[in-house]
Every structure is written in C-alpha cells, then in structure tokens.
Design a protein around this motif. Structure first.
Motif, PDB file in Angstrom:
ATOM      1  N   LEU A   1       0.492  -1.468   0.023  1.00 25.47           N
ATOM      2  CA  LEU A   1       0.396   0.105  -0.532  1.00 25.47           C
ATOM      3  C   LEU A   1       0.733   0.789   0.032  1.00 25.47           C
ATOM      4  CD1 LEU A   1      -3.005   1.906   0.710  1.00 25.47           C
ATOM      5  CD2 LEU A   1      -2.319   1.276   2.722  1.00 25.47           C
ATOM      6  N   LEU A   2       0.292   2.139  -0.488  1.00 23.51           N
ATOM      7  CA  LEU A   2       1.520   3.068  -1.375  1.00 23.51           C
ATOM      8  C   LEU A   2       0.233   4.571  -0.134  1.00 23.51           C
ATOM      9  CD1 LEU A   2       3.217   3.109  -4.397  1.00 23.51           C
ATOM     10  CD2 LEU A   2       4.028   2.606  -2.374  1.00 23.51           C
ATOM     11  N   PRO A   3       0.402   4.702   0.814  1.00 24.43           N
ATOM     12  CA  PRO A   3      -0.255   5.822   1.715  1.00 24.43           C
ATOM     13  C   PRO A   3      -0.141   7.332   0.986  1.00 24.43           C
ATOM     14  CG  PRO A   3       1.422   5.213   3.526  1.00 24.43           C
ATOM     15  CD  PRO A   3       1.448   4.334   1.996  1.00 24.43           C
ATOM     16  N   ALA A   4      -1.729   7.462   1.069  1.00 26.55           N
ATOM     17  CA  ALA A   4      -1.485   8.835   0.524  1.00 26.55           C
ATOM     18  C   ALA A   4      -0.593   9.924   1.042  1.00 26.55           C
ATOM     19  CB  ALA A   4      -2.922   9.612   0.951  1.00 26.55           C
ATOM     20  N   ASP A   5      -0.264  11.238   0.346  1.00 25.45           N
ATOM     21  CA  ASP A   5       0.524  12.499   0.933  1.00 25.45           C
ATOM     22  C   ASP A   5       0.092  13.078   0.280  1.00 25.45           C
ATOM     23  OD1 ASP A   5       1.582  12.318  -2.094  1.00 25.45           O
ATOM     24  OD2 ASP A   5       3.390  11.187  -1.389  1.00 25.45           O
ATOM     25  N   GLU A   6       0.576  14.932   0.531  1.00 24.25           N
ATOM     26  CA  GLU A   6       0.712  15.538   0.448  1.00 24.25           C
ATOM     27  C   GLU A   6       0.187  15.854  -1.904  1.00 24.25           C
ATOM     28  OE1 GLU A   6       3.921  15.499   1.512  1.00 24.25           O
ATOM     29  OE2 GLU A   6       2.538  15.506   3.512  1.00 24.25           O
ATOM     30  N   ASP A   7       0.488  15.539  -1.741  1.00 22.37           N
ATOM     31  CA  ASP A   7       0.579  15.496  -3.842  1.00 22.37           C
ATOM     32  C   ASP A   7      -0.019  13.774  -4.202  1.00 22.37           C
ATOM     33  OD1 ASP A   7       2.689  17.419  -3.764  1.00 22.37           O
ATOM     34  OD2 ASP A   7       3.692  16.307  -3.868  1.00 22.37           O
ATOM     35  N   ASN A   8      -0.294  12.646  -3.834  1.00 24.90           N
ATOM     36  CA  ASN A   8      -1.467  12.129  -3.771  1.00 24.90           C
ATOM     37  C   ASN A   8      -2.033  10.665  -3.135  1.00 24.90           C
ATOM     38  OD1 ASN A   8       0.642  11.363  -6.841  1.00 24.90           O
ATOM     39  ND2 ASN A   8       2.314  11.641  -5.274  1.00 24.90           N
ATOM     40  N   GLU A   9      -2.646  10.427  -3.739  1.00 23.71           N
ATOM     41  CA  GLU A   9      -3.619   9.668  -2.835  1.00 23.71           C
ATOM     42  C   GLU A   9      -3.558   8.107  -2.522  1.00 23.71           C
ATOM     43  OE1 GLU A   9      -6.577  10.897  -1.141  1.00 23.71           O
ATOM     44  OE2 GLU A   9      -6.286  12.124  -1.766  1.00 23.71           O
ATOM     45  N   SER A  10      -4.710   7.643  -1.866  1.00 23.63           N
ATOM     46  CA  SER A  10      -3.375   6.339  -1.823  1.00 23.63           C
ATOM     47  C   SER A  10      -3.493   5.454  -2.825  1.00 23.63           C
ATOM     48  CB  SER A  10      -4.467   6.021  -0.666  1.00 23.63           C
ATOM     49  OG  SER A  10      -3.695   5.881   0.305  1.00 23.63           O
ATOM     50  N   CYS A  11      -1.827   4.147  -3.211  1.00 26.30           N
ATOM     51  CA  CYS A  11      -3.322   3.642  -3.999  1.00 26.30           C
ATOM     52  C   CYS A  11      -2.228   2.241  -4.001  1.00 26.30           C
ATOM     53  CB  CYS A  11      -2.266   3.626  -5.273  1.00 26.30           C
ATOM     54  SG  CYS A  11      -0.742   3.532  -5.858  1.00 26.30           S
ATOM     55  N   ILE A  12      -2.517   0.570  -4.044  1.00 25.93           N
ATOM     56  CA  ILE A  12      -1.905  -0.513  -3.875  1.00 25.93           C
ATOM     57  C   ILE A  12      -1.015  -1.098  -5.131  1.00 25.93           C
ATOM     58  CG2 ILE A  12      -2.116  -2.780  -2.830  1.00 25.93           C
ATOM     59  CD1 ILE A  12      -5.065  -1.997  -1.483  1.00 25.93           C
ATOM     60  N   THR A  13       0.156  -1.317  -4.955  1.00 29.56           N
ATOM     61  CA  THR A  13       0.918  -1.931  -5.755  1.00 29.56           C
ATOM     62  C   THR A  13       1.060  -3.177  -5.680  1.00 29.56           C
ATOM     63  OG1 THR A  13       2.618  -0.262  -5.970  1.00 29.56           O
ATOM     64  CG2 THR A  13       3.424  -1.903  -6.527  1.00 29.56           C
ATOM     65  N   MET A  14       0.488  -3.991  -7.491  1.00 28.66           N
ATOM     66  CA  MET A  14       0.230  -5.151  -7.047  1.00 28.66           C
ATOM     67  C   MET A  14       1.240  -6.015  -8.360  1.00 28.66           C
ATOM     68  SD  MET A  14      -4.048  -5.516  -6.297  1.00 28.66           S
ATOM     69  CE  MET A  14      -3.795  -7.150  -5.898  1.00 28.66           C
ATOM     70  N   GLN A  15       0.972  -7.146  -8.657  1.00 30.87           N
ATOM     71  CA  GLN A  15       1.894  -8.290  -9.201  1.00 30.87           C
ATOM     72  C   GLN A  15       0.218  -8.887 -10.583  1.00 30.87           C
ATOM     73  OE1 GLN A  15       5.078 -10.597  -8.149  1.00 30.87           O
ATOM     74  NE2 GLN A  15       6.087  -7.924  -8.592  1.00 30.87           N
ATOM     75  N   ASP A  16       0.296  -8.935 -11.914  1.00 30.03           N
ATOM     76  CA  ASP A  16      -0.186  -9.873 -11.961  1.00 30.03           C
ATOM     77  C   ASP A  16       0.261 -11.772 -12.144  1.00 30.03           C
ATOM     78  OD1 ASP A  16       1.252 -10.418 -13.992  1.00 30.03           O
ATOM     79  OD2 ASP A  16       0.205  -8.807 -15.323  1.00 30.03           O
ATOM     80  N   VAL A  17      -0.651 -12.483 -12.735  1.00 31.76           N
ATOM     81  CA  VAL A  17       0.166 -13.560 -12.324  1.00 31.76           C
ATOM     82  C   VAL A  17       1.269 -14.426 -12.729  1.00 31.76           C
ATOM     83  CG1 VAL A  17      -2.614 -14.318 -12.649  1.00 31.76           C
ATOM     84  CG2 VAL A  17      -1.282 -14.543 -14.616  1.00 31.76           C
ATOM     85  N   GLU A  18       2.090 -13.240 -13.343  1.00 28.96           N
ATOM     86  CA  GLU A  18       3.597 -13.224 -13.990  1.00 28.96           C
ATOM     87  C   GLU A  18       4.269 -12.244 -14.095  1.00 28.96           C
ATOM     88  OE1 GLU A  18       3.905 -14.210 -18.114  1.00 28.96           O
ATOM     89  OE2 GLU A  18       3.329 -16.299 -18.005  1.00 28.96           O
ATOM     90  N   GLY A  19       3.383 -11.926 -12.556  1.00 27.06           N
ATOM     91  CA  GLY A  19       4.762 -10.773 -11.732  1.00 27.06           C
ATOM     92  C   GLY A  19       4.662  -9.216 -12.330  1.00 27.06           C
TER      93      GLY A  19
END
Length: 144
Positions: free
Chosen positions: A120-138
């Motif tokens: 999880l990349l938490p919200a900061d002054e410039d961006n809202e939160s997002c989640i980094t993921m990988q698909d079935v092959e990375g």
C-alpha cells in the motif's frame, strides 16, 4: 500529419492465454470472436503449425472504449521492474477511508484471481493512496 486512432497494449509473457484471461477478469474484457471460418479459438489454434499454437492471446473492451490487450509468448522470463504499467482505476474521485475501502475490496478480489499484493502506498501531500500489485506472471500494476 496522421493521428493515432487506436492503442493496443502488448504484454510479453510465458503463458499468453493464462495472463490474458486474468486481465479479462480484472477489467471486464472479453475474448473477440474467432477468425472467419472457425467456430472456436481452439479450432483456429489446431489449424496453426505446432510452434505457433498458444503463442498469443488477445482481449477487448466490450464497450469499445479501452485499448485492445495483446499477450505474446516470449522465451525469456521477466527479470526487472516494468518500465510501463497499467493503473487500474477503481477509486477515482474517492479519498481517505472510503478510497482505502474500495482499494482493499478490489485488491482482495484480484488476489483471488491470482494477483499478488505488493504494498500500500499511503496518501501524502501530492497523491491519494494506491496499492501496488503483480499479475499472475509478476507484471506490476497499480490499483488507483
């Protein structure tokens, strides 16, 4: 000067159909109809030389808005971070706890499909939160 009318996103992968079907589920994409003269994609595949069978897979946005996705088999495996990735925008316009709840729910759905949660990349002054993921092959992607 000519203008671009369409964009296709191409993935290099080991198992094109497996990766393609994963992205169909993620995005609600569909497999297009097989070429004229073939009732199914399996029938079409059997018409190809053995070395070409299963070498690619494609899917499309049923609404016609999103780009076509194309998956091609390559001999080498993934060795480094993607230089380009998809942002799967499930929480556009949402902030705070409401945004996190939507991101977490979608993350759980995608993990069930075979994705891997990275962080999880938490919200900061410039961006809202997002989640980094990988698909079935990375291949990396973000839930945004």
């Amino acid at each position: 000067m000519a203008s671009v009318k369409q964009v296709q996103v191409t993935f290099d992968c080991a198992e094109p159909e497996r990766v393609g079907r994963f992205w169909c589920e993620v995005l609600g994409y569909v497999v297009p109809q097989p070429p004229e003269g073939f009732a199914t994609w399996d029938e079409y595949g059997r018409s190809l030389p053995p070395e070409e069978r299963g070498s690619w897979f494609a899917c499309v946005d049923p609404s016609g808005v999103g780009p076509r996705l194309y998956f091609q088999r390559v001999p080498e495996g993934k060795t480094a971070k993607n230089r380009v990735h998809l942002d799967v925008r499930v929480a556009t316009g949402l902030v705070g706890e409401e945004r996190l709840a939507v991101l977490e729910a979608e993350c759980a759905r995608l993990v069930e499909l075979g994705a891997v949660r990275v962080r999880l990349l938490p919200a900061d002054e410039d961006n809202e939160s997002c989640i980094t993921m990988q698909d079935v092959e990375g291949n990396e992607f973000c839930l945004d």
